[in-house]
Design a protein around this motif. Structure first.
Motif, PDB file in Angstrom:
ATOM      1  N   TYR A 216       0.827  -1.205   0.000  1.00  0.00           N
ATOM      2  CA  TYR A 216       0.000   0.000   0.000  1.00  0.00           C
ATOM      3  C   TYR A 216       0.862   1.258   0.000  1.00  0.00           C
ATOM      4  N   SER A 217       1.999   1.214   0.682  1.00  0.00           N
ATOM      5  CA  SER A 217       2.869   2.381   0.813  1.00  0.00           C
ATOM      6  C   SER A 217       3.805   2.565  -0.373  1.00  0.00           C
ATOM      7  N   GLN A 226      -3.406  -1.934  -4.790  1.00  0.00           N
ATOM      8  CA  GLN A 226      -3.648  -0.940  -3.745  1.00  0.00           C
ATOM      9  C   GLN A 226      -4.947  -1.249  -2.990  1.00  0.00           C
ATOM     10  N   ILE A 308       4.846   9.055   3.354  1.00  0.00           N
ATOM     11  CA  ILE A 308       3.624   8.248   3.379  1.00  0.00           C
ATOM     12  C   ILE A 308       2.576   8.759   4.363  1.00  0.00           C
ATOM     13  N   ARG A 311      -0.896   9.202   2.915  1.00  0.00           N
ATOM     14  CA  ARG A 311      -1.456   7.923   2.466  1.00  0.00           C
ATOM     15  C   ARG A 311      -1.887   7.069   3.654  1.00  0.00           C
TER      16      ARG A 311
END
Length: 388
Positions: A216-217, A226, A308, A311
């Motif tokens: 995801y990162s 994702q 990040i 996010r």
């Protein structure tokens, strides 16, 4: 089997990324899965510990009842080596087997897949490392069919097209890739994970979670991965504590088995420095991969924060965690404490004597390319010093 949380039946047939027979009790379909893959005489590859458990005899009994007499190979180390592979290939060829049942955790799954792949090749296994298009060097016609049966919920190797192998001469973990290493059929039966001790439940479960989090990162573009990574994190945060507290919670075990597969699919998008460090440490100190990841994660998360933060804050909203990045980080630390995850690698006997070698291995690891911030040698030195 019903999920008590939302009344969803946890039994299904999936075809992404391969055929997955998912649900409690579906080990009973192992012989049928072999028939569907065209396997008449499989070699069941597992490790010595799992070989002693009733679940292994149950699998062999299911095969026998289906008219299939399987061989058994158990020389699989915690971090599978080239020596394990050579022994497995010799066993496969001497027994005139025609397929592999890879049965166990990530180590047994990886080695079983590589035995099926390499037993018919004439080139060294290192000629098929996951570099450029080296996989095209393989003779596709010589790759044996594979049935994968995970007994842990961590690596997700059952739905992967690669295997990790330790090069004993170089003390380096290398990834061997080929599309046909992907198993033909997967039997994902959460009942097989019930006997897993708490240490391995925690380590493998955190490995699955970290696959999702690092994917995801990762800065690479892969929106399908994702989405899978985000939902995989939710399942892990919800059900890993339940599986840890009560190993017989079949609903939690099932969701964690799904999470493991999701993490392996998601990390097509990339991994990161958590895995780079874990691979280096595991190659030199033979530590449990998932548990090593779990120790390393918070340090790398802080290192990556500047890239990040937004996010992770978005993920925290989806995961119903207040406080953005800080709230997510605090929740992660609470989870690690609940799972009795150590805070330092030194608790596993890791020391700084091979510091420069660890840095070299981490820098060269393929996972490093997916880290949100490109680490330098000095970055890895500081990260490892903090972890030790």
């Amino acid at each position: 089997m019903k999920d008590l949380d939302n009344n969803v039946t946890l039994n299904a047939n999936w075809s992404y990324p391969t055929a997955v027979r998912f649900g409690a009790g579906r080990i009973a379909e192992l012989a049928d899965a072999c028939h569907s893959a065209g396997i008449k005489k499989p070699l069941l590859v597992t490790d010595k510990g799992i070989a002693k458990l009733p679940i292994t005899q149950r699998a062999l009994d299911v095969l026998a009842a289906g008219g299939i007499k399987a061989g058994l190979f158990t020389e699989v180390d915690v971090n599978p080596t080239d020596n394990n592979l050579l022994a497995g290939i010799e066993c496969y060829r001497n027994g005139h087997y025609d397929g592999v049942v890879a049965f166990g955790g990530g180590s047994a799954l990886d080695l079983g897949k590589l035995v099926a792949f390499q037993q018919g090749q004439t080139r060294s296994v290192w000629d098929f490392e996951d570099i450029d298009d080296w996989w095209k060097r393989a003779d596709n016609a010589c790759i044996a069919p594979i049935i994968a049966v995970p007994t842990t919920a961590g690596t997700g190797s059952e739905v992967g097209r690669a295997g990790v192998l330790l090069n004993t001469a170089e003390h380096v973990k290398k990834i061997i890739f080929h599309p046909k290493i992907l198993p033909t059929v997967v039997i994902a039966d959460p009942e097989l994970t019930i006997a897993m001790p708490q240490f391995f439940t925690a380590g493998t479960g955190m490995d699955a979670f970290i696959h999702c989090l690092e994917a995801y990162s990762s800065p690479f573009y892969h929106p399908m991965s994702q989405g899978i990574a985000l939902e995989g994190m939710r399942l892990a945060l919800t059900y890993l504590p339940r599986a840890y507290r009560n190993g017989e919670d079949i609903t939690a075990r099932a969701h964690m088995m799904a999470t493991a597969a999701m993490g392996a699919v998601a990390f097509q998008k990339g991994l990161g420095a958590t895995h780079s460090i874990s691979h280096a440490v595991g190659a030199l100190f033979n530590t449990h991969h998932g548990m090593t990841n779990a120790v390393v994660l918070p340090t790398v998360l802080r290192f990556n924060r500047i890239k990040i933060e937004a996010r992770i804050a978005a993920a925290a909203t989806y995961l119903e965690i207040d406080g953005g990045f800080d709230g997510f980080y605090a929740h992660l630390q609470e989870l690690r404490q609940a799972l009795a995850i150590p805070n330092k690698l030194s608790e596993f006997g890791v020391n700084d004597k091979p510091m420069e070698q660890m840095i070299k291995l981490a820098m060269a690891d393929p996972s490093t390319s997916g880290n949100p911030i490109a680490p330098t040698e000095e970055d890895f030195r500081q990260l490892l010093a903090e972890l030790l």
